[in-house]
Design a protein around this motif. Structure first.
Motif, PDB file in Angstrom:
ATOM      1  N   TRP A  26       0.850  -1.181   0.000  1.00  0.00           N
ATOM      2  CA  TRP A  26       0.000   0.000   0.000  1.00  0.00           C
ATOM      3  C   TRP A  26       0.892   1.240   0.000  1.00  0.00           C
ATOM      4  O   TRP A  26       2.114   1.162   0.187  1.00  0.00           O
ATOM      5  N   GLY A  27       0.268   2.389  -0.213  1.00  0.00           N
ATOM      6  CA  GLY A  27       1.014   3.638  -0.171  1.00  0.00           C
ATOM      7  C   GLY A  27       0.081   4.821  -0.073  1.00  0.00           C
ATOM      8  O   GLY A  27      -1.120   4.721  -0.357  1.00  0.00           O
ATOM      9  N   ILE A  28       0.639   5.961   0.331  1.00  0.00           N
ATOM     10  CA  ILE A  28      -0.143   7.184   0.448  1.00  0.00           C
ATOM     11  C   ILE A  28       0.759   8.379   0.202  1.00  0.00           C
ATOM     12  O   ILE A  28       1.932   8.387   0.609  1.00  0.00           O
ATOM     13  N   ALA A  29       0.246   9.384  -0.490  1.00  0.00           N
ATOM     14  CA  ALA A  29       0.988  10.605  -0.808  1.00  0.00           C
ATOM     15  C   ALA A  29       0.199  11.815  -0.332  1.00  0.00           C
ATOM     16  O   ALA A  29      -1.012  11.906  -0.575  1.00  0.00           O
ATOM     17  N   PHE A  30       0.888  12.730   0.346  1.00  0.00           N
ATOM     18  CA  PHE A  30       0.286  13.972   0.831  1.00  0.00           C
ATOM     19  C   PHE A  30       1.002  15.153   0.166  1.00  0.00           C
ATOM     20  O   PHE A  30       2.220  15.302   0.317  1.00  0.00           O
ATOM     21  N   PHE A  31       0.258  15.987  -0.530  1.00  0.00           N
ATOM     22  CA  PHE A  31       0.837  17.216  -1.065  1.00  0.00           C
ATOM     23  C   PHE A  31       0.812  18.302   0.010  1.00  0.00           C
ATOM     24  O   PHE A  31      -0.200  18.490   0.691  1.00  0.00           O
ATOM     25  N   LEU A  38       5.592  10.980   0.664  1.00  0.00           N
ATOM     26  CA  LEU A  38       5.187   9.700   0.088  1.00  0.00           C
ATOM     27  C   LEU A  38       5.618   8.572   1.028  1.00  0.00           C
ATOM     28  O   LEU A  38       6.789   8.454   1.381  1.00  0.00           O
ATOM     29  N   PHE A  39       4.635   7.759   1.458  1.00  0.00           N
ATOM     30  CA  PHE A  39       4.891   6.620   2.326  1.00  0.00           C
ATOM     31  C   PHE A  39       4.465   5.350   1.588  1.00  0.00           C
ATOM     32  O   PHE A  39       3.331   5.263   1.112  1.00  0.00           O
ATOM     33  N   LEU A  40       5.363   4.363   1.513  1.00  0.00           N
ATOM     34  CA  LEU A  40       5.080   3.100   0.839  1.00  0.00           C
ATOM     35  C   LEU A  40       5.474   1.945   1.747  1.00  0.00           C
ATOM     36  O   LEU A  40       6.424   2.048   2.526  1.00  0.00           O
ATOM     37  N   ASP A  41       4.761   0.831   1.626  1.00  0.00           N
ATOM     38  CA  ASP A  41       5.106  -0.377   2.363  1.00  0.00           C
ATOM     39  C   ASP A  41       4.573  -1.569   1.587  1.00  0.00           C
ATOM     40  O   ASP A  41       3.439  -1.533   1.090  1.00  0.00           O
ATOM     41  N   ASP A  42       5.386  -2.626   1.455  1.00  0.00           N
ATOM     42  CA  ASP A  42       4.900  -3.817   0.750  1.00  0.00           C
ATOM     43  C   ASP A  42       4.231  -4.805   1.689  1.00  0.00           C
ATOM     44  O   ASP A  42       3.853  -5.904   1.285  1.00  0.00           O
ATOM     45  N   ALA A  43       4.042  -4.423   2.949  1.00  0.00           N
ATOM     46  CA  ALA A  43       3.257  -5.222   3.891  1.00  0.00           C
ATOM     47  C   ALA A  43       1.789  -4.812   3.801  1.00  0.00           C
ATOM     48  O   ALA A  43       1.469  -3.705   3.353  1.00  0.00           O
ATOM     49  N   PRO A  44       0.848  -5.670   4.199  1.00  0.00           N
ATOM     50  CA  PRO A  44      -0.567  -5.288   4.187  1.00  0.00           C
ATOM     51  C   PRO A  44      -0.814  -4.066   5.064  1.00  0.00           C
ATOM     52  O   PRO A  44      -0.197  -3.917   6.129  1.00  0.00           O
ATOM     53  N   SER A  45      -1.718  -3.201   4.644  1.00  0.00           N
ATOM     54  CA  SER A  45      -1.972  -1.971   5.394  1.00  0.00           C
ATOM     55  C   SER A  45      -2.564  -2.245   6.771  1.00  0.00           C
ATOM     56  O   SER A  45      -2.434  -1.430   7.688  1.00  0.00           O
ATOM     57  N   THR A  47      -1.531  -4.489   8.865  1.00  0.00           N
ATOM     58  CA  THR A  47      -0.471  -4.852   9.809  1.00  0.00           C
ATOM     59  C   THR A  47       0.772  -3.989   9.660  1.00  0.00           C
ATOM     60  O   THR A  47       1.747  -4.190  10.377  1.00  0.00           O
ATOM     61  N   SER A  48       0.752  -3.033   8.760  1.00  0.00           N
ATOM     62  CA  SER A  48       1.930  -2.226   8.460  1.00  0.00           C
ATOM     63  C   SER A  48       2.271  -1.262   9.595  1.00  0.00           C
ATOM     64  O   SER A  48       1.420  -0.487  10.039  1.00  0.00           O
ATOM     65  N   PRO A  49       3.522  -1.247  10.076  1.00  0.00           N
ATOM     66  CA  PRO A  49       3.940  -0.260  11.067  1.00  0.00           C
ATOM     67  C   PRO A  49       3.869   1.168  10.533  1.00  0.00           C
ATOM     68  O   PRO A  49       3.662   2.112  11.295  1.00  0.00           O
ATOM     69  N   VAL A  50       4.040   1.312   9.208  1.00  0.00           N
ATOM     70  CA  VAL A  50       3.948   2.652   8.606  1.00  0.00           C
ATOM     71  C   VAL A  50       2.510   3.159   8.704  1.00  0.00           C
ATOM     72  O   VAL A  50       2.277   4.345   8.985  1.00  0.00           O
ATOM     73  N   ALA A  51       1.539   2.294   8.479  1.00  0.00           N
ATOM     74  CA  ALA A  51       0.132   2.682   8.613  1.00  0.00           C
ATOM     75  C   ALA A  51      -0.175   3.061  10.054  1.00  0.00           C
ATOM     76  O   ALA A  51      -0.914   4.016  10.321  1.00  0.00           O
ATOM     77  N   ALA A  52       0.402   2.314  11.005  1.00  0.00           N
ATOM     78  CA  ALA A  52       0.201   2.639  12.420  1.00  0.00           C
ATOM     79  C   ALA A  52       0.770   4.013  12.736  1.00  0.00           C
ATOM     80  O   ALA A  52       0.170   4.794  13.490  1.00  0.00           O
ATOM     81  N   LEU A  53       1.915   4.340  12.150  1.00  0.00           N
ATOM     82  CA  LEU A  53       2.516   5.662  12.336  1.00  0.00           C
ATOM     83  C   LEU A  53       1.586   6.759  11.839  1.00  0.00           C
ATOM     84  O   LEU A  53       1.374   7.771  12.520  1.00  0.00           O
ATOM     85  N   LEU A  54       1.002   6.564  10.668  1.00  0.00           N
ATOM     86  CA  LEU A  54       0.153   7.598  10.077  1.00  0.00           C
ATOM     87  C   LEU A  54      -1.139   7.788  10.862  1.00  0.00           C
ATOM     88  O   LEU A  54      -1.709   8.875  10.860  1.00  0.00           O
TER      89      LEU A  54
END
Length: 247
Positions: A26-31, A38-45, A47-54
């Motif tokens: 998954w990924g997400i971009a904020f202008f 831009l945040f990207l992770d190839d783990a499922p959203s 369980t992704s630690p990046v998603a938890a951060l956001l």
């Protein structure tokens, strides 16, 4: 006004392996002004630690593009996660695609080339190469840009599924091949309830009368608001929370 997307992201990210099968990254971009996070992770959203951060870091933006991936072309890997980002005319452009493009023509290498193996990134590079070719001197006004983008889009989508979101931070372009819908949330605000999580937010308590946001998704994120379906072949342009251009 710039806004955070915490409520929508809570439901959207649940579709990455919990309420849907899109679990291949998954990924997400904020202008933010001329910049883009831009945040990207190839783990499922889910369980992704990046998603938890956001979820704990409510970034505010006027244009946000998020994507959860179900791999069809290209391996599961960071280089194949959407959104994809490139620079054109001194602006960042961000692109995310839902669909399959088995008949996408392989064009000669241009200024923009894909890093990963997805047909989606290949299509994004073809769009930007064509725009750069037609407008070599700089970014055109929307009335000049729109018909060229529409022609490119129709050529790619003629035989295949090409639902996409594209933004340069000023406008957000949304094209529907098969399935896409949108919602404009503005005064008078009310409570909204997510489909994918048992969560309700009363936006009247969190907004001002001048606030407005447009949300575009493959399927609606809430079950008590009226989502407007796109028509197949429709290319809409959104700015400041409203659809303002398109057919």
């Amino acid at each position: 006004m710039p806004t955070d997307i915490c409520f929508s992201f809570e439901g959207f990210s649940a579709r990455g392996g919990k309420t849907d099968e899109h679990k291949d990254g998954w990924g997400i971009a904020f202008f933010e002004g001329a910049g883009c996070r831009l945040f990207l992770d190839d783990a499922p959203s889910t369980t992704s630690p990046v998603a938890a951060l956001l979820r704990e870091y409510p970034i505010k933006s006027k244009n946000v593009i998020a994507h959860i991936r179900k791999a069809t072309v290209g391996a599961v890997g960071l280089e194949n996660c959407h959104p994809f980002q490139r620079e054109l005319w001194g602006h960042y452009w961000v692109f995310a695609h839902n669909g399959d493009l088995p008949h996408l023509s392989q064009q000669a290498p241009g200024f923009y080339q894909p890093v990963g193996q997805t047909d989606s990134e290949q299509a994004f590079c073809q769009i930007l190469n064509r725009l750069r070719q037609v407008f070599p001197l700089g970014k055109p006004d929307l009335p000049d840009l729109y018909p060229v983008l529409q022609d490119i889009t129709q050529a790619i989508a003629r035989q295949d599924i090409f639902n996409y979101l594209l933004s340069d931070g000023e406008h957000l372009f949304a094209h529907c091949s098969t399935k896409l819908c949108y919602l404009v949330r503005q005064a008078p605000f009310a409570a909204a309830h997510l489909i994918d999580e048992d969560l309700t937010v009363d936006f009247q308590e969190l907004t001002t009368p001048s606030d407005r946001v447009a949300i575009i998704a493959t399927t609606g994120l809430t079950d008590n608001e009226r989502w407007t379906p796109f028509q197949p072949g429709e290319l809409l342009v959104f700015k400041d929370g409203l659809p303002l251009w398109g057919i």
